[in-house]
Design a protein around this motif. Structure first.
Motif, PDB file in Angstrom:
ATOM      1  N   LEU B 231       0.824  -1.209   0.000  1.00  0.00           N
ATOM      2  CA  LEU B 231       0.000   0.000   0.000  1.00  0.00           C
ATOM      3  C   LEU B 231       0.857   1.258   0.000  1.00  0.00           C
ATOM      4  CD1 LEU B 231      -2.531  -1.242   2.719  1.00  0.00           C
ATOM      5  CD2 LEU B 231      -2.860  -1.249   0.238  1.00  0.00           C
ATOM      6  N   ARG B 232       1.867   1.277   0.856  1.00  0.00           N
ATOM      7  CA  ARG B 232       2.651   2.500   1.019  1.00  0.00           C
ATOM      8  C   ARG B 232       3.703   2.691  -0.065  1.00  0.00           C
ATOM      9  NH1 ARG B 232       3.744   3.457   7.473  1.00  0.00           N
ATOM     10  NH2 ARG B 232       1.773   4.544   7.849  1.00  0.00           N
ATOM     11  N   SER B 233       4.136   1.594  -0.677  1.00  0.00           N
ATOM     12  CA  SER B 233       5.240   1.725  -1.638  1.00  0.00           C
ATOM     13  C   SER B 233       4.823   2.518  -2.865  1.00  0.00           C
ATOM     14  CB  SER B 233       5.755   0.346  -2.039  1.00  0.00           C
ATOM     15  OG  SER B 233       4.730  -0.403  -2.647  1.00  0.00           O
ATOM     16  N   ILE B 234       3.514   2.607  -3.112  1.00  0.00           N
ATOM     17  CA  ILE B 234       3.072   3.397  -4.274  1.00  0.00           C
ATOM     18  C   ILE B 234       3.353   4.886  -4.082  1.00  0.00           C
ATOM     19  CG2 ILE B 234       1.276   1.779  -5.002  1.00  0.00           C
ATOM     20  CD1 ILE B 234      -0.783   3.526  -3.586  1.00  0.00           C
ATOM     21  N   LEU B 235       3.607   5.300  -2.830  1.00  0.00           N
ATOM     22  CA  LEU B 235       3.916   6.711  -2.562  1.00  0.00           C
ATOM     23  C   LEU B 235       5.405   7.026  -2.788  1.00  0.00           C
ATOM     24  CD1 LEU B 235       1.917   7.099   0.794  1.00  0.00           C
ATOM     25  CD2 LEU B 235       1.172   7.811  -1.492  1.00  0.00           C
ATOM     26  N   ILE B 236       6.199   5.971  -3.002  1.00  0.00           N
ATOM     27  CA  ILE B 236       7.652   6.165  -3.105  1.00  0.00           C
ATOM     28  C   ILE B 236       8.090   5.880  -4.544  1.00  0.00           C
ATOM     29  CG2 ILE B 236       9.901   5.407  -2.231  1.00  0.00           C
ATOM     30  CD1 ILE B 236       8.398   4.467   0.314  1.00  0.00           C
ATOM     31  N   PRO B 237       8.646   6.873  -5.219  1.00  0.00           N
ATOM     32  CA  PRO B 237       9.022   6.679  -6.624  1.00  0.00           C
ATOM     33  C   PRO B 237      10.021   5.527  -6.783  1.00  0.00           C
ATOM     34  CG  PRO B 237       9.282   8.984  -5.961  1.00  0.00           C
ATOM     35  CD  PRO B 237       8.975   8.218  -4.732  1.00  0.00           C
ATOM     36  N   ALA B 238       9.777   4.687  -7.761  1.00  0.00           N
ATOM     37  CA  ALA B 238      10.702   3.605  -8.146  1.00  0.00           C
ATOM     38  C   ALA B 238      11.009   2.646  -6.997  1.00  0.00           C
ATOM     39  CB  ALA B 238      11.999   4.192  -8.708  1.00  0.00           C
ATOM     40  N   PHE B 239      10.078   2.520  -6.049  1.00  0.00           N
ATOM     41  CA  PHE B 239      10.351   1.645  -4.897  1.00  0.00           C
ATOM     42  C   PHE B 239      10.738   0.238  -5.335  1.00  0.00           C
ATOM     43  CE2 PHE B 239       9.007  -1.651  -1.958  1.00  0.00           C
ATOM     44  CZ  PHE B 239       9.730  -1.313  -0.831  1.00  0.00           C
ATOM     45  N   LYS B 240       9.951  -0.327  -6.231  1.00  0.00           N
ATOM     46  CA  LYS B 240      10.192  -1.718  -6.649  1.00  0.00           C
ATOM     47  C   LYS B 240      11.567  -1.879  -7.294  1.00  0.00           C
ATOM     48  CE  LYS B 240       6.642  -4.205  -5.502  1.00  0.00           C
ATOM     49  NZ  LYS B 240       6.942  -5.196  -4.454  1.00  0.00           N
ATOM     50  N   GLU B 241      11.957  -0.898  -8.090  1.00  0.00           N
ATOM     51  CA  GLU B 241      13.264  -0.966  -8.747  1.00  0.00           C
ATOM     52  C   GLU B 241      14.389  -0.889  -7.721  1.00  0.00           C
ATOM     53  OE1 GLU B 241      10.704   0.797  -9.660  1.00  0.00           O
ATOM     54  OE2 GLU B 241      10.463   0.878 -11.821  1.00  0.00           O
ATOM     55  N   VAL B 242      14.236   0.015  -6.758  1.00  0.00           N
ATOM     56  CA  VAL B 242      15.259   0.140  -5.718  1.00  0.00           C
ATOM     57  C   VAL B 242      15.361  -1.166  -4.934  1.00  0.00           C
ATOM     58  CG1 VAL B 242      15.895   1.348  -3.587  1.00  0.00           C
ATOM     59  CG2 VAL B 242      14.992   2.652  -5.528  1.00  0.00           C
ATOM     60  N   GLN B 243      14.217  -1.723  -4.580  1.00  0.00           N
ATOM     61  CA  GLN B 243      14.193  -2.972  -3.822  1.00  0.00           C
ATOM     62  C   GLN B 243      14.854  -4.097  -4.622  1.00  0.00           C
ATOM     63  OE1 GLN B 243      10.279  -4.827  -3.154  1.00  0.00           O
ATOM     64  NE2 GLN B 243      10.776  -4.934  -0.977  1.00  0.00           N
ATOM     65  N   GLY B 250      22.998  -7.908  -3.314  1.00  0.00           N
ATOM     66  CA  GLY B 250      23.366  -8.814  -2.234  1.00  0.00           C
ATOM     67  C   GLY B 250      22.724  -8.543  -0.900  1.00  0.00           C
ATOM     68  N   ALA B 251      21.770  -7.596  -0.851  1.00  0.00           N
ATOM     69  CA  ALA B 251      21.100  -7.315   0.422  1.00  0.00           C
ATOM     70  C   ALA B 251      20.307  -8.531   0.896  1.00  0.00           C
ATOM     71  CB  ALA B 251      20.161  -6.115   0.282  1.00  0.00           C
ATOM     72  N   LEU B 252      20.228  -8.678   2.216  1.00  0.00           N
ATOM     73  CA  LEU B 252      19.413  -9.741   2.796  1.00  0.00           C
ATOM     74  C   LEU B 252      17.936  -9.478   2.546  1.00  0.00           C
ATOM     75  CD1 LEU B 252      21.280  -9.826   6.224  1.00  0.00           C
ATOM     76  CD2 LEU B 252      21.457 -11.559   4.424  1.00  0.00           C
ATOM     77  N   GLY B 253      17.561  -8.208   2.610  1.00  0.00           N
ATOM     78  CA  GLY B 253      16.175  -7.818   2.401  1.00  0.00           C
ATOM     79  C   GLY B 253      16.113  -6.306   2.335  1.00  0.00           C
ATOM     80  N   CYS B 254      14.964  -5.804   1.911  1.00  0.00           N
ATOM     81  CA  CYS B 254      14.832  -4.371   1.652  1.00  0.00           C
ATOM     82  C   CYS B 254      13.367  -3.981   1.796  1.00  0.00           C
ATOM     83  CB  CYS B 254      15.325  -4.102   0.220  1.00  0.00           C
ATOM     84  SG  CYS B 254      15.125  -2.403  -0.344  1.00  0.00           S
ATOM     85  N   ILE B 263      14.085   4.220   2.050  1.00  0.00           N
ATOM     86  CA  ILE B 263      14.060   2.775   1.836  1.00  0.00           C
ATOM     87  C   ILE B 263      15.302   2.212   2.513  1.00  0.00           C
ATOM     88  CG2 ILE B 263      14.071   0.943   0.096  1.00  0.00           C
ATOM     89  CD1 ILE B 263      12.975   3.047  -1.908  1.00  0.00           C
ATOM     90  N   PHE B 264      15.116   1.137   3.287  1.00  0.00           N
ATOM     91  CA  PHE B 264      16.274   0.533   3.961  1.00  0.00           C
ATOM     92  C   PHE B 264      16.558  -0.838   3.368  1.00  0.00           C
ATOM     93  CE2 PHE B 264      15.026  -3.177   6.414  1.00  0.00           C
ATOM     94  CZ  PHE B 264      13.645  -3.120   6.305  1.00  0.00           C
ATOM     95  N   ALA B 265      17.798  -1.249   3.497  1.00  0.00           N
ATOM     96  CA  ALA B 265      18.171  -2.642   3.213  1.00  0.00           C
ATOM     97  C   ALA B 265      19.090  -3.099   4.329  1.00  0.00           C
ATOM     98  CB  ALA B 265      18.870  -2.744   1.864  1.00  0.00           C
ATOM     99  N   MET B 280      21.284   0.969  -5.315  1.00  0.00           N
ATOM    100  CA  MET B 280      20.063   1.733  -5.033  1.00  0.00           C
ATOM    101  C   MET B 280      20.183   3.138  -5.638  1.00  0.00           C
ATOM    102  SD  MET B 280      19.525   0.872  -0.982  1.00  0.00           S
ATOM    103  CE  MET B 280      17.934   0.279  -0.427  1.00  0.00           C
ATOM    104  N   GLY B 281      21.339   3.753  -5.428  1.00  0.00           N
ATOM    105  CA  GLY B 281      21.553   5.115  -5.903  1.00  0.00           C
ATOM    106  C   GLY B 281      21.426   5.217  -7.410  1.00  0.00           C
TER     107      GLY B 281
END
Lengths: 307, 307
Positions: B231-243, B250-254, B263-265, B280-281
């Motif tokens: 629900l909330r990720s739609i408010l964050i530009p390119a969330f899915k791509e960053v994740q 190599g992140a464990l999770g994001c 966005i954290f990983a 991510m950058g």
């Protein structure tokens, strides 16, 4: 080795805050099973004292689970399983799970342990699917692994063994009533509020932290269920009174075992667990209901070979 | 001691599966605060570089939290607080929590530590109430205690400190957009399905087990959010791509930090955490969005005195 005799323990699923994901293994109540390899490649089931349980291996959960395991292993062997039920069917302490898990554990042993205990879970789950239509793991996992278990995920299946404080005891009271699976399911609601869910997962986290740190108080404070118990407890006579008396007697917490009708309590130490059983029993003693009481240490090893 | 200078760290709340209950403490980003006792019994606030933050102690979260603490302690003393913000307001990594928690921690220290860090949580929460209308603890608790924290219950308040594997690093990327609190709340639904809730608490249990057993893989597999993130990720530009890029790196999770937009990983080791930041950058580098990246070990101690 051509024959093995095992004890397959009863289990408590859900544990209040862990609906569908948590379970723990009991020690003093369970089924005895004898499993032997036979010459003709078929599965046969013999039930010593389980009233009304099917002996057709396509319908008996031990047969179904065994068949799934043998197919996976590609073993075209015959297996004869004799089950002496110590757990009453429909009591809510993993009766079908004990048979399913016990069968695959014993067959695996007799075949030289090609699989680890954790790897047997999916085959035992096939027995659960035959019993209830739902291949759940929250009883078979603690029966196979001992202690407490967490089903982190079903897809893919991941079960995590959790530690169990050395002095943790369970008291289980089984009022002799029948709760139909269809009833215990139909009282559940498809939706919960986000607020309820947050309360529940806060408690689940607390319970797991308590198990890792031997914090009995935290375990007790976390044994709460704001989602399932309010709905299902109405199917269990005098549930609130039994729960109240358990806590008065010193239990850390008390809730519905599996989908009931058994009620479990966890306590620190054998003495309190016995007192809890006495207090719980006094509630039903004033009614016309028959009941059994079981007191058990948490069993850290799960299914075991017996002489 | 009449003056103290402290570093009050940023924090990541929610951590995917732990909405409203989990948080963890960062180490390389935070506010610096100077707190001194004064002769006149009033609270005064000085902001060095926090654009648009109020200096009225009735409105500034550090002032509100300090006032609540002093009232509880019955101390009629004057306090002057100088805040050098290192955390951008509205970034989703506990900016208001750092000020609230830092203020009460420093005042408690300067008064000879009448309260333990855990006992300061309710007063820091008053700052959170002033900031957002909601006295949540999932940022102030990790700021005060360090490591990971679980809010088992709000009523009564119980916060549990969880261990943190030594080699666990966080990468945070903060895209410079504003998400209004009202928007981040209004996308949430009042109800969730029982099935979603079960998935979520299975993962929460897995994450906590992973923290206790230093099981990085389990931590990663558990960092999933089937309820809030969709629900909330739609408010964050390119969330899915960053994740996606974080996991590829190599992140464990994001997931979403707090209510975003950061966005954290989490990663095992500093090197992977840096690579994750780079990947991510690169997603935002192709857009017109400005962004900051922070790489930090999980901070096991929380707020600390600095020279």
């Amino acid at each position: 080795m051509k024959q093995i005799k095992i004890f397959s323990p009863a289990t408590i699923a859900n544990l209040s805050c862990g609906f569908d994901v948590l379970g723990c293994c009991l020690d003093t109540i369970g089924d005895e099973m004898k499993v032997s390899l036979t010459d003709t490649p078929r599965i046969s089931i013999e039930i010593i004292n389980g009233a009304n349980l099917p002996t057709d291996p396509e319908k008996n959960v031990a047969g179904v689970a065994t068949k799934a395991l043998l197919e996976h292993l590609g073993k075209n062997v015959g297996v004869h399983i004799t089950i002496t039920k110590g757990i009453k069917a429909g009591s809510g302490i993993g009766s079908s799970a004990a048979s399913s898990a016990g069968a695959v554990w014993a067959v695996n042993q007799i075949l030289g342990s090609p699989l680890k205990a954790k790897e047997l879970i999916p085959f035992a789950m096939e027995g659960e699917r035959a019993a209830s239509g739902n291949a759940h793991a929250d009883n078979v996992a603690p029966a196979l692994l001992g202690g407490f278990t967490l089903v982190r995920s079903y897809d893919p299946l991941e079960v995590i063994g959790l530690p169990s404080p050395a002095d943790l005891y369970a008291t289980v009271i089984h009022p002799h009533i029948e709760i139909k699976t269809s009833d215990s399911r139909s009282v559940l609601k498809k939706n919960v509020t986000l607020e309820q869910a947050i309360t529940q997962w806060g408690n689940l986290g607390g319970l797991i932290a308590g198990l890792y740190t031997n914090d009995y108080g935290l375990i007790g404070r976390s044994l709460k269920d704001v989602i399932i118990e309010p709905l299902r407890s109405i199917l269990i006579p005098a549930f609130k009174e039994v729960q109240y008396e358990a806590v008065i007697a010193g239990a850390l917490g008390c809730g519905i075992s599996g989908s009931g009708p058994s009620i479990f309590a966890l306590s620190k130490g054998r003495e309190i667990a016995h007192k809890v059983g006495q207090f719980m029993g006094e509630v039903y003693a004033t009614t016309k209901l028959d009941y059994d009481i079981h007191i058990s240490k948490i069993n850290p090893e799960g299914i075991r070979v017996i002489p």
